[in-house]
Design a protein around this motif. Structure first.
Motif, PDB file in Angstrom:
ATOM      1  N   LEU A   2       0.817  -0.962  -0.493  1.00 16.60           N
ATOM      2  CA  LEU A   2       0.004   0.082   0.149  1.00 16.60           C
ATOM      3  C   LEU A   2       0.915   1.356  -0.214  1.00 16.60           C
ATOM      4  O   LEU A   2       0.039   2.116  -0.301  1.00 16.60           O
ATOM      5  CB  LEU A   2      -0.848   0.222   1.237  1.00 16.60           C
ATOM      6  N   ARG A  28      -4.119   9.343   0.550  1.00 19.22           N
ATOM      7  CA  ARG A  28      -3.826   7.520   0.873  1.00 19.22           C
ATOM      8  C   ARG A  28      -5.686   7.006   0.731  1.00 19.22           C
ATOM      9  O   ARG A  28      -4.980   7.643   2.410  1.00 19.22           O
ATOM     10  CB  ARG A  28      -3.528   6.560   0.156  1.00 19.22           C
ATOM     11  N   TYR A  30      -7.848   3.853   2.474  1.00 20.10           N
ATOM     12  CA  TYR A  30      -8.349   2.664   2.350  1.00 20.10           C
ATOM     13  C   TYR A  30      -8.966   2.100   2.758  1.00 20.10           C
ATOM     14  O   TYR A  30      -9.694   2.733   3.888  1.00 20.10           O
ATOM     15  CB  TYR A  30      -6.141   2.299   2.867  1.00 20.10           C
ATOM     16  N   CYS A  37      -7.596   0.294  -1.595  1.00 18.33           N
ATOM     17  CA  CYS A  37      -7.358   1.684  -1.971  1.00 18.33           C
ATOM     18  C   CYS A  37      -8.468   2.141  -2.804  1.00 18.33           C
ATOM     19  O   CYS A  37      -8.281   2.168  -3.951  1.00 18.33           O
ATOM     20  CB  CYS A  37      -5.594   2.052  -2.252  1.00 18.33           C
ATOM     21  N   TYR A  40      -6.804   8.604  -3.399  1.00 19.73           N
ATOM     22  CA  TYR A  40      -5.795   8.862  -4.733  1.00 19.73           C
ATOM     23  C   TYR A  40      -5.481  10.676  -4.488  1.00 19.73           C
ATOM     24  O   TYR A  40      -5.536  10.451  -5.593  1.00 19.73           O
ATOM     25  CB  TYR A  40      -4.582   8.622  -4.658  1.00 19.73           C
TER      26      TYR A  40
END
Length: 79
Positions: A2, A28, A30, A37, A40
């Motif tokens: 990640l 990010r 998640y 994810c 972003y």
């Protein structure tokens, strides 16, 4: 992974099943339920170095994240 090759994590905030974190290059989000994810965003162009002006993350609600970075504010709606 990640978070690989993106520098230091400067801020982490959690709401419901969502975790947001800011690193040297962006933010990010998640989703712990889908294990993905889901969003972003890049650090704003021309902003000062991330180690000098760290991002601030604030969950207004479970679907609204406010990101402050130096002189920039970004509002993200998660649907």
């Amino acid at each position: 992974a990640l978070h690989s090759g993106e520098g230091t994590i400067h801020a982490v905030r959690w709401t419901g099943s969502l975790i947001a974190w800011a690193n040297d290059i962006g933010v990010r989000i998640y989703d712990c339920v889908s294990h993905q994810c889901i969003k972003y965003i890049n650090r704003p162009k021309g902003s000062p170095r991330a180690d000098l002006f760290r991002a601030s993350l604030f969950w207004q609600s479970e679907s609204l994240l406010i990101v402050g970075w130096a002189d920039s504010v970004t509002i993200l709606r998660i649907s």
